[in-house]
Design a protein around this motif. Structure first.
Motif, mmCIF file in Angstrom:
data_model
loop_
_atom_site.group_PDB
_atom_site.id
_atom_site.type_symbol
_atom_site.label_atom_id
_atom_site.label_comp_id
_atom_site.label_asym_id
_atom_site.label_seq_id
_atom_site.Cartn_x
_atom_site.Cartn_y
_atom_site.Cartn_z
ATOM 1 N N UNK A 25 5.035 14.400 11.296
ATOM 2 C CA UNK A 25 5.161 14.002 12.707
ATOM 3 C C UNK A 25 5.961 14.981 13.560
ATOM 4 N N UNK A 26 7.030 15.545 13.014
ATOM 5 C CA UNK A 26 7.898 16.409 13.824
ATOM 6 C C UNK A 26 7.141 17.564 14.479
ATOM 7 N N UNK A 27 6.258 18.274 13.762
ATOM 8 C CA UNK A 27 5.516 19.354 14.440
ATOM 9 C C UNK A 27 4.573 18.839 15.533
ATOM 10 N N UNK A 28 4.116 17.606 15.406
ATOM 11 C CA UNK A 28 3.171 17.056 16.383
ATOM 12 C C UNK A 28 3.865 16.532 17.630
ATOM 13 N N UNK A 29 4.941 15.778 17.455
ATOM 14 C CA UNK A 29 5.587 15.141 18.608
ATOM 15 C C UNK A 29 6.925 15.785 18.959
ATOM 16 N N UNK A 30 7.430 16.649 18.074
ATOM 17 C CA UNK A 30 8.741 17.255 18.279
ATOM 18 C C UNK A 30 9.811 16.411 17.609
ATOM 19 N N UNK A 31 10.726 17.070 16.940
ATOM 20 C CA UNK A 31 11.790 16.354 16.228
ATOM 21 C C UNK A 31 12.596 15.492 17.193
ATOM 22 N N UNK A 32 12.927 16.027 18.360
ATOM 23 C CA UNK A 32 13.766 15.296 19.319
ATOM 24 C C UNK A 32 13.084 14.017 19.801
ATOM 25 N N UNK A 33 11.761 14.049 19.968
ATOM 26 C CA UNK A 33 11.038 12.869 20.462
ATOM 27 C C UNK A 33 10.608 11.910 19.359
ATOM 28 N N UNK A 34 10.786 12.323 18.126
ATOM 29 C CA UNK A 34 10.405 11.462 17.004
ATOM 30 C C UNK A 34 11.481 10.405 16.788
ATOM 31 N N UNK A 35 11.117 9.154 16.979
ATOM 32 C CA UNK A 35 12.102 8.093 16.755
ATOM 33 C C UNK A 35 11.834 7.404 15.420
ATOM 34 N N UNK A 36 12.809 6.632 14.990
ATOM 35 C CA UNK A 36 12.743 5.963 13.697
ATOM 36 C C UNK A 36 11.538 5.029 13.624
ATOM 37 N N UNK A 37 11.202 4.382 14.719
ATOM 38 C CA UNK A 37 10.059 3.458 14.737
ATOM 39 C C UNK A 37 8.780 4.181 14.316
ATOM 40 N N UNK A 38 8.536 5.370 14.894
ATOM 41 C CA UNK A 38 7.343 6.147 14.532
ATOM 42 C C UNK A 38 7.422 6.639 13.085
ATOM 43 N N UNK A 39 8.605 7.049 12.688
ATOM 44 C CA UNK A 39 8.806 7.581 11.338
ATOM 45 C C UNK A 39 8.494 6.528 10.273
ATOM 46 N N UNK A 40 9.063 5.333 10.431
ATOM 47 C CA UNK A 40 8.844 4.293 9.417
ATOM 48 C C UNK A 40 7.401 3.787 9.449
ATOM 49 N N UNK A 41 6.786 3.756 10.625
ATOM 50 C CA UNK A 41 5.390 3.316 10.715
ATOM 51 C C UNK A 41 4.491 4.281 9.942
ATOM 52 N N UNK A 42 4.684 5.570 10.144
ATOM 53 C CA UNK A 42 3.881 6.580 9.450
ATOM 54 C C UNK A 42 4.123 6.515 7.941
ATOM 55 N N UNK A 43 5.361 6.243 7.531
ATOM 56 C CA UNK A 43 5.719 6.202 6.110
ATOM 57 C C UNK A 43 5.333 4.882 5.451
ATOM 58 N N UNK A 44 5.063 3.864 6.269
ATOM 59 C CA UNK A 44 4.759 2.553 5.701
ATOM 60 C C UNK A 44 5.998 1.881 5.133
ATOM 61 N N UNK A 45 7.115 2.101 5.791
ATOM 62 C CA UNK A 45 8.417 1.573 5.351
ATOM 63 C C UNK A 45 8.967 0.693 6.463
ATOM 64 N N UNK A 46 9.633 -0.367 6.103
ATOM 65 C CA UNK A 46 10.233 -1.243 7.109
ATOM 66 C C UNK A 46 11.474 -0.623 7.735
ATOM 67 N N UNK A 47 11.693 -0.936 9.001
ATOM 68 C CA UNK A 47 12.897 -0.431 9.698
ATOM 69 C C UNK A 47 14.166 -0.897 9.006
ATOM 70 N N UNK A 48 14.184 -2.147 8.551
ATOM 71 C CA UNK A 48 15.394 -2.653 7.896
ATOM 72 C C UNK A 48 15.668 -1.877 6.609
#
Length: 191
Positions: free
Chosen positions: A31-54
């Motif tokens: 995701x970081x190369x696509x959206x930029x590390x600064x704009x990548x939030x945890x919500x997008x990260x966990x969704x892509x990984x299939x991991x819960x925020x908690x």
């Protein structure tokens, strides 16, 4: 519960945690190369990984904490591999890490472009210092503690500085060249 059951349960949790860390790392590097590390939030990260925020927040304070922890784990893994080489005497696994970063070029360059590479430099350097100090203690137990600490600081700073120079400069040199620069500096420090 007997010790065999406890051991099996612990191994199962460890494998699950390892899969979670791997999925998060893959998501970050995708995701970081696509959206930029600064704009990548945890919500997008966990969704892509299939991991819960908690689950994420149970282990990490934020995205930077995950990145720095992942960096330390990667270096530790490469350190273990480098110790299998007969010529590993530079306290940090430069060949392995720089080759890995070259393979993750898009991620590394997106991190540099965001400004977050520089911002997280001190934390990454601290992780490198710890690994260097452990190796110095193992390979140079006769050295006074102060000398090992001093060498670890210099080695970590050289490694982190070269990494930053290389990545922020667009990775124009080969990974082998940058690793060679570190190894030359390290051997001078280690005398």
């Amino acid at each position: 519960m007997n010790s065999g059951t406890r051991r099996t349960r612990t191994a199962s949790v460890d494998r699950r945690a390892q899969r979670t860390r791997f999925a998060l790392a893959e998501a970050l590097m995708t995701l970081a190369p696509k959206v930029g590390y600064a704009r990548l939030d945890v919500r997008k990260l966990v969704a892509k990984a299939g991991v819960g925020r908690s689950t994420f927040y149970r282990h990490y304070a934020d995205k930077d904490d995950f990145f720095i922890t992942s960096f330390a784990g990667m270096v530790a893994m490469f350190d273990a591999k480098a110790r299998e080489r007969g010529d590993y005497d530079t306290m940090l696994p430069a060949r392995e890490v720089f080759a890995h970063v070259a393979g993750a070029r898009a991620f590394a360059l997106s991190l540099a472009a965001s400004g977050d590479f520089a911002r997280t430099q001190a934390a990454r350097e601290d992780k490198l210092r710890v690994i260097a100090e452990i190796n110095l203690r193992r390979l140079h137990p006769q050295w006074p503690s102060a000398r090992r600490q001093e060498a670890a600081v210099v080695l970590a700073a050289a490694f982190a500085g070269l990494t930053r120079w290389w990545v922020e400069g667009g990775m124009r040199q080969s990974a082998a060249h940058v690793a060679g620069l570190y190894e030359t500096a390290a051997r001078r420090v280690l005398g």
